[in-house]
Design a protein around this motif. Structure first.
Motif, short mmCIF file in Angstrom:
data_model
loop_
_atom_site.label_atom_id
_atom_site.label_comp_id
_atom_site.label_asym_id
_atom_site.label_seq_id
_atom_site.Cartn_x
_atom_site.Cartn_y
_atom_site.Cartn_z
N ASN A 68 0.86 -1.18 0.00
CA ASN A 68 0.00 0.00 0.00
C ASN A 68 0.91 1.24 0.00
OD1 ASN A 68 -1.66 2.15 0.66
ND2 ASN A 68 -2.90 0.99 2.12
N ASN A 69 1.19 1.77 -1.18
CA ASN A 69 2.17 2.86 -1.29
C ASN A 69 1.75 4.11 -0.55
OD1 ASN A 69 4.09 1.46 -2.61
ND2 ASN A 69 3.37 2.02 -4.67
N LYS A 70 0.44 4.36 -0.50
CA LYS A 70 -0.04 5.56 0.20
C LYS A 70 0.41 5.51 1.68
CE LYS A 70 -4.34 7.23 1.92
NZ LYS A 70 -5.64 6.64 2.14
N ILE A 71 0.22 4.33 2.29
CA ILE A 71 0.61 4.18 3.70
C ILE A 71 2.13 4.08 3.81
CG2 ILE A 71 0.42 2.68 5.75
CD1 ILE A 71 -2.12 4.27 5.17
N LYS A 72 2.75 3.31 2.90
CA LYS A 72 4.21 3.13 3.00
C LYS A 72 4.96 4.46 2.89
CE LYS A 72 5.71 -1.41 1.94
NZ LYS A 72 6.37 -2.27 0.97
N ASN A 73 4.40 5.40 2.13
CA ASN A 73 5.04 6.71 2.00
C ASN A 73 5.02 7.51 3.30
OD1 ASN A 73 5.93 6.46 -0.58
ND2 ASN A 73 4.06 7.30 -1.50
N LYS A 74 4.13 7.11 4.22
CA LYS A 74 4.06 7.82 5.51
C LYS A 74 5.06 7.24 6.51
CE LYS A 74 -0.98 8.51 5.52
NZ LYS A 74 -2.17 8.36 6.37
N ILE A 75 5.67 6.08 6.13
CA ILE A 75 6.48 5.34 7.10
C ILE A 75 7.98 5.52 6.85
CG2 ILE A 75 7.04 3.02 7.96
CD1 ILE A 75 4.32 2.09 7.08
N GLY A 76 8.72 5.73 7.92
CA GLY A 76 10.18 5.64 7.85
C GLY A 76 10.57 4.36 8.56
N TYR A 77 11.40 3.55 7.90
CA TYR A 77 11.78 2.27 8.51
C TYR A 77 13.30 2.16 8.56
CZ TYR A 77 12.63 -2.78 8.83
OH TYR A 77 13.10 -4.01 9.20
N VAL A 78 13.83 2.13 9.76
CA VAL A 78 15.27 1.98 9.95
C VAL A 78 15.52 0.54 10.40
CG1 VAL A 78 17.28 2.77 11.27
CG2 VAL A 78 15.58 4.42 10.48
N ALA A 79 16.11 -0.25 9.48
CA ALA A 79 16.32 -1.67 9.77
C ALA A 79 17.53 -1.85 10.69
CB ALA A 79 16.53 -2.42 8.46
N ASP A 80 17.62 -3.04 11.29
CA ASP A 80 18.74 -3.25 12.23
C ASP A 80 20.05 -3.48 11.50
OD1 ASP A 80 17.95 -5.74 11.33
OD2 ASP A 80 18.19 -6.73 13.26
N ARG A 81 19.99 -3.72 10.19
CA ARG A 81 21.25 -3.76 9.45
C ARG A 81 21.10 -3.00 8.14
NH1 ARG A 81 20.03 -10.01 9.36
NH2 ARG A 81 19.45 -9.36 11.42
N ASN A 82 22.24 -2.54 7.65
CA ASN A 82 22.24 -1.68 6.47
C ASN A 82 21.61 -2.35 5.25
OD1 ASN A 82 23.05 0.22 4.50
ND2 ASN A 82 24.80 -1.08 4.06
N GLN A 83 20.77 -1.60 4.58
CA GLN A 83 20.06 -2.17 3.44
C GLN A 83 20.31 -1.36 2.16
OE1 GLN A 83 15.99 -1.74 4.73
NE2 GLN A 83 16.39 0.30 5.50
N TYR A 84 21.42 -0.57 2.17
CA TYR A 84 21.67 0.31 1.03
C TYR A 84 22.68 -0.30 0.06
CZ TYR A 84 19.27 3.55 4.04
OH TYR A 84 18.34 4.13 4.85
N PHE A 85 22.75 0.36 -1.11
CA PHE A 85 23.70 -0.10 -2.13
C PHE A 85 25.10 0.30 -1.70
CE2 PHE A 85 19.80 1.65 -4.17
CZ PHE A 85 19.17 0.43 -4.39
N LYS A 86 25.94 -0.69 -1.51
CA LYS A 86 27.26 -0.45 -0.90
C LYS A 86 28.17 0.43 -1.76
CE LYS A 86 27.10 -3.69 2.53
NZ LYS A 86 26.93 -3.31 3.87
N ASP A 87 27.95 0.41 -3.10
CA ASP A 87 28.85 1.19 -3.95
C ASP A 87 28.38 2.62 -4.18
OD1 ASP A 87 31.01 -0.48 -4.32
OD2 ASP A 87 29.84 -1.74 -5.67
N TYR A 88 27.22 2.97 -3.62
CA TYR A 88 26.75 4.35 -3.71
C TYR A 88 27.50 5.22 -2.71
CZ TYR A 88 22.55 4.12 -6.67
OH TYR A 88 21.68 4.02 -7.72
#
Ligand SMILES: Nc1ncnc2c1ncn2[C@@H]1O[C@H](COP(=O)(O)OP(=O)(O)OP(=O)(O)O)[C@@H](O)[C@H]1O
Length: 297
Positions: A68-88
């Motif tokens: 549900n993108n409408k709701i997901k856009n209201k949410i900030g989610y900080v995971a317990d481990r890094n979920q980003y692109f390492k080469d960025y």
């Protein structure tokens, strides 16, 4: 408002979450506490819409979260481990967020970075664990979410930044009425900022309420009896731990009230003194697998 209604989660034949009910009011800071493997991350991932809810419902402002993108856009989610692109690079991650989220503010990121002090020219793989957590927090905060879901956000942070983060979270609630769900193994930290907590034990809710209410029910009592009650004390309901030091009994109860005091008096209690417990002590005692027949002397 976040509503978790009768939620269960099964991985293979292992029931990780079992019939969880939690209600979190708008503008509340709600702590999730539990031992390793209690199901905290799984629950937070379901609140953030990472997994579908197969049994039960999770509603944010009355709507289910998953896909549900409408709701997901209201949410900030900080995971317990890094979920980003390492080469960025950090700067590229900022641009990426600004590109996909309308509400993202580069100005906010700059302001937060005065506190969190990340070199935005570094690649994510060059950042330490604590630095990566700082990045995740800043990206999510700069997105100005209505709901912030934080999975062990202080792990890896040094003491100074940790204190700054807790202050920022409190400000988010005061300034923008953000609803925050936060898990941590640092229960003292949660006690300082949370209005309510849910204590999870093996996938079930052990306690779920206002911290003051939990403290009203779970107490340590120092009790002196007229005569030794060793053979009879463990028959009283609501006592979850018994220790004896000399002639003094230290009892932990999870059901403090008139009924228990009357039972103790009937057993010959001459003095009953109520000693307050910290949330951390409450967590430790209520999660112990207690053999009620055993008295620690
Ligand atoms: N994708 C998965 N597949 C199978 N089992 C899983 C999966 N994710 C979690 N589990 C299991 O579910 C249980 C709960 O895990 P979860 O990560 O939710 O616990 P936690 O309370 O966050 O633990 P910790 O405090 O150690 O981070 C654990 O036994 C874990 O092994």
């Amino acid at each position: 408002m976040i509503e978790v209604i009768g939620v269960s989660k099964v991985f293979g034949d292992f029931r990780v979450l079992d019939n969880i009910d939690i209600k979190i009011k708008k503008g509340a800071i709600h702590g999730i506490i539990g031992e390793n493997g209690a199901g905290k991350t799984t629950l937070l991932q379901m609140m953030a819409g990472v997994y579908d809810v197969e049994e039960g419902k999770i509603l944010i402002d009355g709507e289910s979260v998953y896909e549900n993108n409408k709701i997901k856009n209201k949410i900030g989610y900080v995971a317990d481990r890094n979920q980003y692109f390492k080469d960025y690079k950090v700067s590229e991650m900022i641009d990426f967020y600004a590109g996909i989220y309308d509400g993202f503010s580069k100005e906010d990121f700059k302001e937060y970075n005065k506190i969190f002090k990340l070199d935005i020219n570094k690649k994510i793989r060059q950042l330490s664990k604590g630095m990566q957590m700082r990045l995740s927090l800043m990206l999510n905060l700069s997105n100005r979410p209505e709901v912030l879901i934080l999975d062990e956000p202080t792990s890896g942070l040094d003491a100074i930044v940790k204190k700054e983060l807790l202050d920022i979270l409190i400000d988010q609630v005061y300034d923008r009425d953000v609803t925050i769900v936060i898990s941590s193994h640092h229960i003292g930290e949660l006690e300082k900022i949370c209005d309510e907590v849910t204590i999870l034990n093996r996938g079930r809710v052990k306690f779920g309420s206002n911290i003051d209410e939990i403290k009203e029910n779970v107490k340590k009592l120092q009790v002196i009896f007229k005569e030794d009650v060793k053979d009879r004390i463990n028959k009283i309901d609501g006592i979850i731990n018994i220790e004896k030091v000399g002639s003094v009994y230290y009892l932990i109860t999870d059901n403090y009230g008139e009924e228990l005091t009357t039972d103790l008096k009937n057993l010959g209690a001459e003095l009953i003194e109520n000693i307050g417990l910290t949330l951390e002590e409450i967590f430790i005692y209520t999660n112990k697998n207690i053999d009620r027949g055993e008295i620690d002397e």
